[in-house]
Design a protein around this motif. Structure first.
Motif, mmCIF file in Angstrom:
data_model
loop_
_atom_site.group_PDB
_atom_site.id
_atom_site.type_symbol
_atom_site.label_atom_id
_atom_site.label_comp_id
_atom_site.label_asym_id
_atom_site.label_seq_id
_atom_site.Cartn_x
_atom_site.Cartn_y
_atom_site.Cartn_z
ATOM 1 N N ARG A 275 0.855 -1.196 0.000
ATOM 2 C CA ARG A 275 0.000 0.000 0.000
ATOM 3 C C ARG A 275 0.887 1.241 0.000
ATOM 4 N N LYS A 276 0.336 2.358 -0.507
ATOM 5 C CA LYS A 276 1.109 3.598 -0.627
ATOM 6 C C LYS A 276 1.468 4.159 0.748
ATOM 7 N N VAL A 277 2.741 4.516 0.916
ATOM 8 C CA VAL A 277 3.156 5.177 2.155
ATOM 9 C C VAL A 277 2.905 6.662 1.992
ATOM 10 N N THR A 278 2.171 7.252 2.924
ATOM 11 C CA THR A 278 1.850 8.680 2.825
ATOM 12 C C THR A 278 2.645 9.470 3.856
ATOM 13 N N THR A 279 2.557 10.767 3.794
ATOM 14 C CA THR A 279 3.263 11.596 4.784
ATOM 15 C C THR A 279 2.658 11.403 6.178
ATOM 16 N N VAL A 280 1.382 11.053 6.234
ATOM 17 C CA VAL A 280 0.745 10.755 7.529
ATOM 18 C C VAL A 280 1.436 9.545 8.167
ATOM 19 N N ASP A 281 1.742 8.523 7.349
ATOM 20 C CA ASP A 281 2.461 7.350 7.852
ATOM 21 C C ASP A 281 3.831 7.756 8.382
ATOM 22 N N LEU A 282 4.514 8.600 7.605
ATOM 23 C CA LEU A 282 5.859 9.026 8.005
ATOM 24 C C LEU A 282 5.818 9.703 9.362
ATOM 25 N N GLU A 283 4.808 10.566 9.531
ATOM 26 C CA GLU A 283 4.652 11.281 10.797
ATOM 27 C C GLU A 283 4.453 10.294 11.944
ATOM 28 N N ALA A 284 3.596 9.298 11.700
ATOM 29 C CA ALA A 284 3.284 8.311 12.736
ATOM 30 C C ALA A 284 4.490 7.426 13.032
ATOM 31 N N ALA A 285 5.284 7.129 12.006
ATOM 32 C CA ALA A 285 6.426 6.229 12.197
ATOM 33 C C ALA A 285 7.611 6.936 12.843
ATOM 34 N N ASP A 286 7.621 8.254 12.752
ATOM 35 C CA ASP A 286 8.779 9.011 13.246
ATOM 36 C C ASP A 286 8.747 9.097 14.768
ATOM 37 N N LEU A 287 9.296 8.089 15.400
ATOM 38 C CA LEU A 287 9.158 7.977 16.856
ATOM 39 C C LEU A 287 9.948 9.030 17.622
ATOM 40 N N ASP A 288 11.111 9.404 17.101
ATOM 41 C CA ASP A 288 11.911 10.387 17.835
ATOM 42 C C ASP A 288 11.655 11.814 17.352
ATOM 43 N N ASP A 289 10.643 11.978 16.504
ATOM 44 C CA ASP A 289 10.226 13.316 16.055
ATOM 45 C C ASP A 289 11.367 14.158 15.503
ATOM 46 N N ASP A 290 12.256 13.530 14.736
ATOM 47 C CA ASP A 290 13.336 14.329 14.148
ATOM 48 C C ASP A 290 13.048 14.668 12.689
ATOM 49 N N GLY A 291 11.829 14.410 12.250
ATOM 50 C CA GLY A 291 11.426 14.823 10.906
ATOM 51 C C GLY A 291 11.705 13.800 9.826
ATOM 52 N N TYR B 23 13.512 0.544 -1.255
ATOM 53 C CA TYR B 23 12.838 1.018 -2.462
ATOM 54 C C TYR B 23 12.367 2.456 -2.283
ATOM 55 N N LEU B 24 11.829 2.744 -1.078
ATOM 56 C CA LEU B 24 11.280 4.078 -0.828
ATOM 57 C C LEU B 24 12.379 5.120 -0.633
ATOM 58 N N ASP B 25 13.529 4.676 -0.114
ATOM 59 C CA ASP B 25 14.618 5.614 0.195
ATOM 60 C C ASP B 25 15.376 5.944 -1.096
ATOM 61 N N VAL B 26 14.724 6.776 -1.923
ATOM 62 C CA VAL B 26 15.243 7.024 -3.272
ATOM 63 C C VAL B 26 16.621 7.682 -3.225
ATOM 64 N N ASP B 27 16.795 8.649 -2.308
ATOM 65 C CA ASP B 27 18.085 9.348 -2.277
ATOM 66 C C ASP B 27 19.148 8.596 -1.474
ATOM 67 N N GLN B 28 18.812 7.390 -1.037
ATOM 68 C CA GLN B 28 19.754 6.512 -0.328
ATOM 69 C C GLN B 28 20.428 7.185 0.864
ATOM 70 N N SER B 29 19.649 7.997 1.587
ATOM 71 C CA SER B 29 20.211 8.699 2.736
ATOM 72 C C SER B 29 20.154 7.834 3.993
ATOM 73 N N GLY B 30 19.473 6.708 3.923
ATOM 74 C CA GLY B 30 19.320 5.867 5.111
ATOM 75 C C GLY B 30 18.146 6.289 5.970
ATOM 76 N N THR B 31 17.461 7.367 5.553
ATOM 77 C CA THR B 31 16.245 7.796 6.253
ATOM 78 C C THR B 31 15.196 8.150 5.217
ATOM 79 N N LEU B 32 13.926 8.069 5.624
ATOM 80 C CA LEU B 32 12.831 8.439 4.733
ATOM 81 C C LEU B 32 12.328 9.822 5.093
ATOM 82 N N SER B 33 12.139 10.647 4.083
ATOM 83 C CA SER B 33 11.507 11.936 4.319
ATOM 84 C C SER B 33 10.384 12.091 3.305
ATOM 85 N N ALA B 34 9.608 13.169 3.455
ATOM 86 C CA ALA B 34 8.463 13.375 2.559
ATOM 87 C C ALA B 34 8.910 13.396 1.096
#
Lengths: 327, 327
Positions: free
Chosen positions: A255-271, B303-314
């Motif tokens: 399923r598509k990963v959305t920015t809402v998912d990213l927010e929820a997965a970001d446990l240490d809130d570092d963006g 697959y999602l980490d297109v810029d290969q930074s080791g982290t996912l961002s929007a």
């Protein structure tokens, strides 16, 4: 969290089934797990022998209070014990006195528990061993290594188990039918009907094993065929659960990963979401881990993270363990 | 990975059962899970009614090929159907013709599968509903909120289920014994013996329900008591698994963390172990997740980490989803 240069070891750690840092632990752990079911299976087999020993002795001693079609004292006692513990209960031999009736009640309950143990511990172990032979047979004529066998079994584990048990069951049905036809002189329909009535533990009792040879055969055949059918039902249920679980995993991963998912997965809130955070988020979505599991480990993490930096280092560990454990 | 200021939201996210970012999802998900077992239980009940309907019709049509102690045509057909599907198989009524024998074989197999469905889907749902009543009864005289009830059930889930089913089973045993004593005119020992022989599905058949009233009672009583005992065995096994799992979790959480552990847990090789890395390491040790689970999610991450930074961002997400999915 990780930079470009750190990516390689990270991925090798995740993708290799035996990561570098764990390599020396991995075979040890596998050996441990393999060894654990073998003594368990042996233990269950020992219980079974003890149960049948005690059962036979008891029912032999009260043999005058058992009425019905009798053959030989000891043989009938073992046969009665097997027919009772598997809950087949033909009724060709029945207890007539009060103590014998109560004894039969006690034996059927403990027998059920024991059959349950056989199903969950011993039978599974035996079937797993047969799986290797099955995979070898499927690749007959080809040279296939131990690793490939292990890999193929890992992927199709439950399906192969179903197949092995189903093959055994068919064999037991055919052998049972032929035996009843040849030795107990039943016609083919009656023989098959008696087989079905036995393996399902139905045991109406209008057809059963009444000759000496029949009862010797029955002792081994009834136990293995009833266990076999029950085990098949268990595996089919497992297969069903597994395929539902696989469908869920597939859905979660595609399923598509959305920015809402990213927010929820970001446990240490570092963006940004690190690999480990992403894994936890997805495994939680798959239902493999719960918030409760995570909270429990987090308590331990907090306790160990003495300098409250949000990460653990060797100095944290030393500090935490030199101070008295306060909970 | 996390600095001091970022720590608060991290921990609140982990320790709060409904983390801030998920708060709107949490109740929805719970509702979803609760709703899922209700229609399943209804579906199983529907199957059961259909099965008994078809079974009764079939056995009524071939009633002349069923021999034994007969009472009323339709009643005997339902009774025979129940005695067959639960594998009690007293043998007080037995099929005599070839088609009827084969029909009985077909019905006992499908009956077993259906009873398995009842055990895993419907019975569990009913028992869970009774749990709430049990907790309320345990706190009688005290005012106890919905949340507290839910919490107490969550902690002692399996234990309470055992208790509920055991209480039901005792009740069914007592009622059955009294009924056989009063209506079927058996003495107390024989009544108890017949009860034990029935709930375990042993069904020797020397004692069974032979009056009209007895068979009406038997239709309901046999099905519920056999399911009840089997469900009790299932719960005891679950309790056993759970307590072993709890012991393992306790061991994993209380054993000393060494620098070797830290090295193994440090997935991104940055020399320190973040909270998420620590959680994955410990949950893996508890056996809740496997390397295979982790590898699967890591593929998605890569697959999602297109810029290969080791982290996912929007921006990663947007890039990954704008390009065609290549696998």
């Amino acid at each position: 969290m990780a930079n470009d240069t750190a990516k390689q070891p990270l991925l090798s750690g995740f993708l290799d089934p035996a990561p570098q840092t764990n390599k020396k632990d991995a075979p040890k752990r596998r050996r441990l797990r393999r060894c654990r079911s073998a003594p368990l299976a042996e233990k269950v087999a020992m219980y079974l022998v003890m149960y049948l020993g005690v059962g036979t002795l008891c029912f032999y001693l009260v043999r005058n209070q058992i009425v019905g079609e009798k053959t030989d004292g000891v043989l009938d006692a073992v046969y009665f014990c097997i027919v009772t513990m598997t809950t087949v209960g033909y009724g060709d031999l029945v207890p007539s006195g009060v103590p014998t009736k109560l004894l039969a009640c006690a034996f059927v309950f403990t027998g059920m528990a024991l059959v349950g143990l056989v199903l969950t511990k011993a039978a599974d172990y035996l079937v797993e061993k047969q799986e290797i032979l099955l995979v070898k047979a499927l690749h007959i004529g080809q040279t296939i290594g131990q690793t490939e066998i292990r890999k193929e079994i890992e992927i199709n584990k439950v399906r192969y188990k179903c197949f092995v048990v189903f093959a055994f069951l068919l064999l037991l049905i055919v052998v049972g039918t032929i035996f009843l036809f040849a030795v107990e002189k039943l016609n083919l329909v009656d023989a098959f009907y008696c087989v079905c009535s036995t393996i399902t533990t139905l045991g109406y009792g209008d057809k059963s094993f009444s000759t000496k040879a029949g009862r010797v055969f029955a002792i081994f055949w009834i136990l293995s065929s009833t266990v076999c059918l029950a085990q098949l039902f268990l595996y089919v249920a497992e297969l069903n659960t597994e395929s539902r679980q696989r469908a869920l995993v597939k859905w979660v991963l595609t399923r598509k990963v959305t920015t809402v998912d990213l927010e929820a997965a970001d446990l240490d809130d570092d963006g940004v979401v690190g690999a480990a955070e992403f894994i936890i988020y997805k495994l939680k979505e798959m239902g493999k881990i719960s918030q409760e599991d995570i909270s429990l480990v987090m308590e331990e993490f907090e306790y160990l993270d003495v300098d409250q930096s949000g990460t653990l280092s060797a100095s944290d560990i030393m500090l935490a363990q030199s101070s008295q454990r306060w909970k």
